[in-house]
Design an enzyme around this catalytic site. Sequence first.
Site, PDB file in Angstrom:
ATOM      1  N   ASP A 141      28.527 -18.128 -48.041  1.00 46.33           N
ATOM      2  CA  ASP A 141      28.380 -19.072 -48.029  1.00 46.33           C
ATOM      3  C   ASP A 141      26.569 -19.853 -49.076  1.00 46.33           C
ATOM      4  OD1 ASP A 141      28.307 -21.996 -47.065  1.00 46.33           O
ATOM      5  OD2 ASP A 141      26.506 -21.958 -45.967  1.00 46.33           O
ATOM      6  N   ASP A 173      24.488 -19.860 -42.608  1.00 48.73           N
ATOM      7  CA  ASP A 173      23.530 -20.200 -42.086  1.00 48.73           C
ATOM      8  C   ASP A 173      23.735 -21.295 -40.543  1.00 48.73           C
ATOM      9  OD1 ASP A 173      24.240 -21.838 -43.923  1.00 48.73           O
ATOM     10  OD2 ASP A 173      21.878 -22.989 -43.534  1.00 48.73           O
ATOM     11  N   ASP A 186      29.447 -21.875 -40.461  1.00 48.85           N
ATOM     12  CA  ASP A 186      30.101 -20.229 -41.536  1.00 48.85           C
ATOM     13  C   ASP A 186      30.494 -19.608 -40.121  1.00 48.85           C
ATOM     14  OD1 ASP A 186      29.467 -21.331 -43.542  1.00 48.85           O
ATOM     15  OD2 ASP A 186      27.157 -21.246 -43.345  1.00 48.85           O
TER      16      ASP A 186
END
Length: 1024
Positions: free
Chosen positions: A308, A704, A708
């Site tokens: 990400d 995080d 995700d």
Amino acid sequence: MRGDRDSNLGPSGHRQTTACTRPALRHQSAPKIHFCLKIKAQEIHVGDVVWLHENDEIPCDLVLIGTSDPQGICYVETAALDGETDLKTRIIPPISANLSVEQLGKVKGVVECPNPDNDIRRFDANMRLFLPIIDNEKCPLTINNTLLQSCYLRYTEWACGVAVYTGNETKSGMSRGAAEPKLTAADAIIDKLTIAIFMFQIVVVLVLGYFGNAWKYTEGLKQWYLMYPVEGEAPWYDFSIIPLRFELLCSIMIPISIKVTLDLAKGVYAKFIDWDEQMFDWETNTPAHSANTAISEDLGQVEYILSDKTGTLTENKMILKRCCISDTSYGNDNGDQLNDVRLVNAISSNDPDVIKFLLVMALCNTVVPIKSNDDTVSYKAQSQDEEALVNAAANLNMMLISKDSSTAEICFNGSKFRYELLDILEFTSDRKRMSVVVKEGQTGKILLLSKGADEALLPRACPGQQIQRYLEAAEMYSQLGLRTLCLGWRDLKESEYKEWSKNFQEASCSLDNREFKIAEVCHSLERDLHILGVTAIEDRLQDGVPETIKLLRNAGINVWMLTGDKQNTAIQIGLLCNLITSGPGFESRSPRIAQAGVRLATDTLPQTPHRAGALCTGGKTEEDILRSLERALLIMKNTSETKDLAFVLDGWALEIILKHSKESFTRLAMLSKTGICCRMTPLQKAQLVAILKSAGYLTLAIGDGGNDVRMIQEANIGVGISGREGLQAARAADYSIGKFKFLKRLILIHGRYSYNRTAFISQYSFYKSLLICFIQIMFAFLSGLSGTSLFNSISLMAYNVFYTSLPVMTIIFDKDISETTVMQYPQILLHSQAGRLLNPATFCGWFGRSLYHALVVFFITISAYSDEKSEMQELSMVALSGCIWLQAFVVTMDTNSFTYPQILLIWGNFVAFYMINLILSAIPSLQLYTIMFRLCSQPSYWISMALTVAVGMGPVVAFRYFKNLYQPSAINILKQIEQSNGSIQTSGNLESARAKLTNLLTGSRKIRDSNYHPLLSDSAESAR
């Protein structure tokens, strides 16, 4: 309705309860509740009305129906549920907004809710309250009207709600459960090798059993001392006795202790990660943590990292740096729009477009303002972007000072303005925008305020408005690596709003496909917008990200970035963090960017002095996207340096490609070392991981945020970062770290060492079992193939439990080369990526070594102690001693670094072998009585041991010496560099090491197509 359930609430047959997991503290200002019982959480039933006080833990899932706040708001801390530390606001449904405390004690009604599930972000339900309290009207409920189990009530004196899910049926309870076990690549190989050994064992048993019976009937019956039963007296199953004996002898061929040994070793690997001070984030006081102790060795074989961007590669600390309002761009040379004199003057002169722009920034959000005792206002937000916009508006004199479920108050230049919040059109990943409908307190005008991604908002501009300037501004900001949002505004007629509100109410009350219906209704209102401008928010890279990505790419790991940002923002971040390099030479040639399905001209790409040409294609239709994909695939196939190739893809293009040309995209992914995927939804992130897994690659996903989690759980290895978006990703992951830069140590140090150690432990476990089993098989040829065991039961048990288990555990401390050398030469990771230490070829080497050592032990033992003076127990003990001597030297030779625990376990165990057998030899009731005393007093015994070691280990030592001398591996050369403290006598050795590593990097990694086969079917020289 099928699948739904009703929760009746009220005093008739139900209780009013005060429930908490500890004694509830009643505040002086808390309401007086009659007929209220204080009970344990486990005694709450569906339909009970539960009263809570400040700081109480919520005992079950509740629908909020009353709070101490006059506006019906309460604050909850959800960190225990999703890891997010920011407080969340929960509001009572409009249907219960005017209920007094006395009425809450007498409330009756029905809650229609779906069956229990684990989705903590969704609750589609309806509630009806019965007369005489209120009109029997159906009211929709969402997740914002609930208090979920395990959360805490904060900054609210009291709240009450009706229990809808209790016990294990709460959303928290439904989320519990054992995670799916992950099978590592090493475990898969061990399982296949175990099956192969089992098949070999069956063949040995059948062959020896057949020849054993043949010898029995041809020779055995003639030997009077064997005392076989005469023909006719033998039982019908007599022919199966000898094969069963051999089955017992060969049962130790598969080491039962291997799983226990590996699990213990992996547990220690996990502790090494937890205890690693170099992976401790001192800024947030966050240590690294291993939640999954079973997959450490997979870290050393990672081939693809899918990361990400926001909060993972960047700090997730948002600051508004620039903006474009009307046709004017604001922001000085330092990129700080707050200090732009032109913007300050426009606000002072009450420029209408600027004022509207700031108003949208202050009102179009879910931010909660909190006043402190000194009347200063701070903001709690679920989105860092929203917090940045509201703070920027406040710094520009448009301050949000209060907000509840129905009103918001703005202070602008000392004057206060009140707005009624009519509806909130919440943000979703599909709509990529959010809106609020407000009513001005002074004029009564109804306004629609919207913000969202440029591709979601600009197409909804009113006809005739020129939006080219905003397109150019968004493009320019994204090239600077800034996150962009567009703001819009529209006046609503009261009749139009009433008609829309009716449709919105119907969609909100639907229990079937509610999200889709709400999106359709929102779509009908969010049109003909007057675009006010574009905001540009900076999110800086985390410290050490470029160096980490460069190191990982040098280690042969492909790194992809998956983000929801604009394409040019993602490309710019890719340049900054070394995903896309821009310098000359081998290490920094710019990759060609094959852009599939995106509209981007060459001159809009970030320009750098060394940037290579980009393949720029159009993507207005499905046909354009599919043609651009084939064009990109063709270029990559015809490019020799595949490591420098990258592709850029957006979410819409991916959706079409996966639908029509998934195989072509899979081949493109296999040829690309770098991928930048923008405008990705959580589902699409997980789909990309699944594509790479289906091609046989070992993937690692890192993120995080809650968006995700799906990607993290889909990957072979999931890594979560404990960031500003909470701990949800970290809790769902196999490993959690504080910063992205710690990933290099997690993979290169812990992952590589874990793989090396696991490879040795697993193969050594087979070696020691095969060694003793082969000796048993050889002895069978001296015992008439009768299946007689050479070793007694005590010796066999002690061999597996005591004599050979402890020395192998010393490998958990072993390091073939130092951590500094690994970081200096990250290409060495290719050894573990290629499965060089654990594959069928290396196992055949251990298999051959066990057979050779068995021959050495057996023939030396027989030659020295086969005379008539030797007892069977003496012969057995000599053979067992030879095995112990050999395994001690095998472990010693394969150990690269010695520590005091290793020396103690290897040679301390060696001494313990003699001490244990001397004690057993002193017990008269045992068969071993006096055996070890007699053997230790005989010179022939020690000569036999010395000869066993010399003959058994001599060829191995010689082979390794000449191989290291004439054909050294990269690891051998690096060891030589370390042994000479880095000061090589001649520069040729250093150049040789670098050449070896270069060959390893370019030669051992093969380009695989869609017909890739798993590691077990590859040769030893093939890479994974």
